[in-house]
Design a protein around this motif. Structure first.
Motif, short mmCIF file in Angstrom:
data_model
loop_
_atom_site.label_atom_id
_atom_site.label_comp_id
_atom_site.label_asym_id
_atom_site.label_seq_id
_atom_site.Cartn_x
_atom_site.Cartn_y
_atom_site.Cartn_z
N THR A 21 2.66 -21.01 19.82
CA THR A 21 3.17 -20.35 20.83
C THR A 21 5.08 -20.84 20.75
O THR A 21 5.14 -21.83 20.65
N ALA A 24 1.82 -16.61 20.82
CA ALA A 24 2.11 -16.22 19.68
C ALA A 24 1.30 -15.46 19.05
O ALA A 24 0.93 -14.55 19.20
N THR A 35 -1.54 -15.04 24.31
CA THR A 35 -0.08 -15.03 25.87
C THR A 35 -0.59 -16.90 26.82
O THR A 35 -2.15 -16.17 26.85
N GLY A 42 5.17 -18.51 25.91
CA GLY A 42 4.16 -18.84 25.24
C GLY A 42 2.88 -17.74 24.67
O GLY A 42 1.82 -18.22 24.87
#
Length: 518
Positions: free
Chosen positions: A469, A475, A440, A473
């Protein structure tokens, strides 16, 4: 054989061009115009009573105007430039008034031969002081008392502002005294219109020091920043400068036709009300020369004052109005002169004539504009902009000015942080409890998640994958096929290389996460 007899009113407020000669009244609406690269104009006109003459600021910043034809005083709200409240009754034909340090206004009434005293806090009449001889103009002296010129009695009378009574003997002057001004050295200068002279009085002793000849129907006096006295001469269309140390004439300055009134503003400039040419001349008192073209106002301007914010108020005796002049604004500085492209920077702009301003930066309006009482400083909040220099434009009722490239927008640097979740696996036998590794990315300045940025996942020197992301936010990379590499390296690492967005430069960040067996 017939003899022309003038009333005191005709004598005091008539329009004259030379001694004993009466010029025709200026036609209503006529305006004198002079070609010049730039012409200032009155920005508004305030309707008032009949035949307005004197003006004086009261302690709350509003303005009193004495209407000689309607025998009253009206109040102008200088914030809105409108007349407020009921008219205050005076004697017959009030002329040039003043306001004493105790807050009371003293209004000489030329025909009824008295002085009206007004409590400016309540706008009510306190008393009326009998004073013969056609009282014309009032001025405050250093003691806080008031001098009143007596046009038909050729003298000045002192009034105690503590008791509102006449005190002492009348002080003799030349014939037809009108305007009075007191220099910093305590000497009063009285313009004797009919005698073509100026009487100098020691206000501490109420004694005449000297009489200065060489004027042409002097009507009003103002004191400049240097202490010199500036005398408006109706008959010669000029202003005479008196050195108040030596009480001698220093120079003369040509102005418009028939200057009746003169005043000096906080900017140090002197202003004359030119009754014969319907305009106002501006004098630079450092050089004793006029500045630019005369400023057109109403019909037969007769008196004027300048507010602390440098707005000029002019009574038009034949126009039943007060003209308001506001000069073009100027910008001398802006602090701070840079800020982020997101806007929100509170800036302070310093200059002159800023009253009533709006502000544009880079073509977009600033918000929260507030201006100080003198019109020399304002604060505003910048709008969003684009990277690079932006022009700053200030616009007022008097005009506008632009500071080219005065504010620079930059993209700010924002620190970021990455967090990675542990890999949830079982070693023997190898088993994945959750198929994804997650990281994050957060903007540490705003505290918000950063979307659409690539995150690199590695185990040692081995790249596990790269993922962008999402809106939160976060990934994600599938760990199922890379489990062995993660186990061999006892976890994995994530990194963000940094990026430039339209609103911020995002700094790099990284994190690591271990292997955890539930």
């Amino acid at each position: 054989m017939s003899t022309l007899v003038q009333s005191p009113l005709q004598a005091l407020l008539q329009t004259t061009s030379s001694a004993g000669q009466v010029m025709p009244a200026v036609e209503a609406g006529a305006v004198s115009r002079t070609a010049a690269p730039h012409t200032f104009l009155a920005v508004t006109t305030i309707p008032v009573g009949t035949n307005p003459v004197g003006l004086a600021f009261i302690p709350n910043g509003d303005l009193y105007v004495a209407n000689s034809g309607s025998s009253n005083v009206q109040t102008i709200d200088t914030a809105t430039d409108t007349v407020i409240g009921a008219a205050i009754p005076t004697g017959t034909t009030p002329a040039w008034l003043t306001v004493a340090p105790n807050g009371n206004a003293y209004v000489p009434n030329n025909i009824s031969n008295n002085v009206t005293v007004i409590d400016t806090a309540t706008s009510t009449v306190l008393t009326t002081i009998a004073l013969s001889g056609g009282p014309a103009a009032a001025a405050v002296i250093p003691s806080g008392n008031v001098y009143v010129s007596r046009f038909a009695a050729n003298s000045v009378q002192e009034i105690s502002t503590a008791t509102n009574t006449v005190i002492g003997a009348a002080i003799p002057t030349g014939s037809g005294p009108v305007g009075i001004a007191v220099a910093p050295n305590g000497k009063a200068y009285v313009a004797n219109r009919n005698a073509n002279s100026v009487t100098v009085i020691n206000t501490a002793t109420a004694a005449v020091i000297t009489t200065i000849p060489g004027f042409n129907q002097p009507n009003f006096v103002a004191i400049g920043p240097s202490g010199d006295a500036y005398v408006a001469n109706i008959g010669s269309n000029n202003v005479t400068v008196i050195n108040t140390t030596t009480d001698t004439i220093a120079t003369t300055i040509p102005v418009g036709t028939n200057p009746w009134g003169i005043t000096v503003g906080p900017d140090g400039n002197a202003y004359t009300a030119n009754r014969g040419s319907n305009n106002v001349s501006v004098i630079d008192t450092t050089t004793n020369t006029t500045i630019g073209a005369p400023i057109a106002v109403g019909n037969q301007p007769i008196a004027l004052v300048v507010a602390p914010n440098n707005k000029v108020y002019v009574t038009n005796i034949s126009g039943a109005s007060v003209s308001v002049i506001q000069f073009d604004p100027t910008i001398s500085s802006i602090t701070p002169n840079s800020g982020p492209v997101t806007g929100g920077t509170v800036v302070t702009i310093t200059g002159t004539n800023l009253t009533g301003a709006s502000v544009d930066i880079g073509g977009n309006p600033a918000t929260g504009v507030t201006v100080n009482s003198t019109g020399t400083q304002l604060t505003a909040t910048t709008p969003p902009g684009v990277p690079g220099p932006a022009d700053v434009t200030v616009t007022t009722p008097g005009g506008s000015t632009t500071l080219v490239g005065g504010f620079t927008y930059f993209i700010p640097v924002h620190a970021t942080s990455l967090t990675a979740t542990p890999a949830l696996t079982k070693l023997f036998p190898p088993h994945v409890y959750f198929p994804f590794l997650t990281a994050t990315l957060t903007d540490q300045v705003t505290g918000l998640p950063v979307p659409n940025q690539p995150i690199l996942f590695k185990a040692g020197s081995n790249v596990l994958g790269i993922a962008n992301t999402d809106a939160q936010g976060v990934a994600r990379v599938n760990e199922t096929l890379t489990l062995t590499l993660i186990l061999l390296n006892h976890g994995y690492e994530v990194s963000f290389a940094g990026a430039v967005t339209p609103t911020a430069i995002l700094s790099p960040s990284s994190a690591s996460a271990p292997v955890v067996e539930p």
